[in-house]
Enzyme design. Structure first.
Site, PDB file in Angstrom:
ATOM      1  N   SER A 212       0.860  -1.185   0.000  1.00  0.00           N
ATOM      2  CA  SER A 212       0.000   0.000   0.000  1.00  0.00           C
ATOM      3  C   SER A 212       0.896   1.235   0.000  1.00  0.00           C
ATOM      4  O   SER A 212       2.074   1.148   0.391  1.00  0.00           O
ATOM      5  CB  SER A 212      -0.854   0.001   1.276  1.00  0.00           C
TER       6      SER A 212
ATOM      7  N   TYR B 114      -2.378  -1.036  10.401  1.00  0.00           N
ATOM      8  CA  TYR B 114      -2.305  -1.189   8.939  1.00  0.00           C
ATOM      9  C   TYR B 114      -0.966  -0.662   8.413  1.00  0.00           C
ATOM     10  O   TYR B 114      -0.291  -1.317   7.611  1.00  0.00           O
ATOM     11  CB  TYR B 114      -3.479  -0.424   8.312  1.00  0.00           C
TER      12      TYR B 114
END
Ligand code: NAD
Length: 259
Positions: free
Chosen positions: A141, A154
């Site tokens: 990401s 995350y």
């Protein structure tokens, strides 16, 4: 030459499903996966197989459990004879300030978004070494490269994925196996859709304002990336043209990390 087989974790939705379609269209046998075992999961495999005239199987495995991660790879090899391309895509998100972050959410995010890739990679490498060829493609990401508030687990997991990607690349560099990551910016998938109410609450904003000012704030193009664009990047990294690309990441983030 025998068809190559690609395994995509967490692929009954979003980026994983887009990548499964792209790999099937490129001629791979494809194993799709999630933690459910519903008729519609198996129907999805049949649908992709029929659309692209290739072998597609749905294999249930919960990516929060190490033994199931490893069993997924062995079952894929038993089904199609090899595991040539591994796309570690399964992922979840939870948004809260770090001092209010529930421990069980932290543990689940680290397990699914990071530790699963360790287990599937460890299980897939013996097959790839035996074949003398392999591709590990981790869906990280922009949050593997940058941080945002309220996403401690995350961001930590995705930074960890980039570390794993580089380490594996060095370990298998001379075996014609590459290990790379893709770092998407925002892609409008069910995972992102589900974050919108939390972000609205955390920032006290309405939906449109959260999308424009929070989510796409850093995405210079002010457009979401698409699952097809991520799928095409997966297919490129799996190709022989990408044989000398290893231990790195490709950002598909509309200019986010240029800043
Ligand atoms: P999504 O929610 O649409 O898909 C997630 C997939 O993971 C689903 O198929 C789900 O069934 C599966 N999954 C969840 N928990 C699982 C478990 N325990 N075991 C097996 N499968 C499980 O989300 P998405 O947006 O397509 O995200 C896919 C990946 O892309 C994630 O790793 C995510 O972090 C990453 N990513 C997404 C974006 C984005 O903007 N959508 C941006 C950057 C990175």
């Amino acid at each position: 030459m025998a068809k190559k087989t690609a395994v995509v974790t967490g692929s009954n939705s979003g980026i994983g499903l887009g990548s499964a379609h792209a790999l099937a269209a490129a001629g791979y046998n494809v194993v799709i996966n999630s933690f459910t075992d519903r008729p519609e999961d198996h129907d999805l495999a049949k649908e992709i197989a029929a659309k692209h005239s290739t072998g597609v199987a749905y294999i249930k495995a919960d990516m929060s459990k190490g033994d199931e991660c490893r069993a997924l790879i062995d079952q894929a090899a038993a089904t199609f004879g090899s595991v040539d391309v591994l796309v570690n895509n399964a992922g979840i998100q939870f948004v809260a300030p770090v001092d209010e972050f529930p421990t069980e959410k932290w543990d689940a995010i680290i397990a699914i978004n990071l530790t699963s890739a360790f287990h599937t990679t460890a299980a897939a490498l013996p097959y790839m070494k035996k074949a003398g060829w392999g591709r590990i493609i981790n869906i990280a990401s922009a949050h593997g490269l940058r941080a945002s508030p309220f996403k401690s687990a995350y961001v930590a997991a995705k930074h960890g994925v980039l570390g794993l990607t580089k380490t594996v690349a060095l370990e298998v560099a001379e075996k014609h196996i590459t290990s790379n990551a893709i770092c998407p910016g925002y892609v409008l998938t069910p995972l992102v859709e589900a974050q919108i109410p939390d972000q609205m609450k955390a920032h006290n904003m309405d939906r449109e304002t959260v999308i424009r000012e929070v989510m796409l704030d850093k995405q210079a193009t002010k457009e979401f990336a698409t699952v097809d664009q991520i799928g095409a990047t997966v297919v490129f990294l799996a190709s022989d043209a990408a044989a000398q690309i290893t231990g790195t990441s490709i950002s598909v983030d509309g200019g986010w990390t240029a800043q």
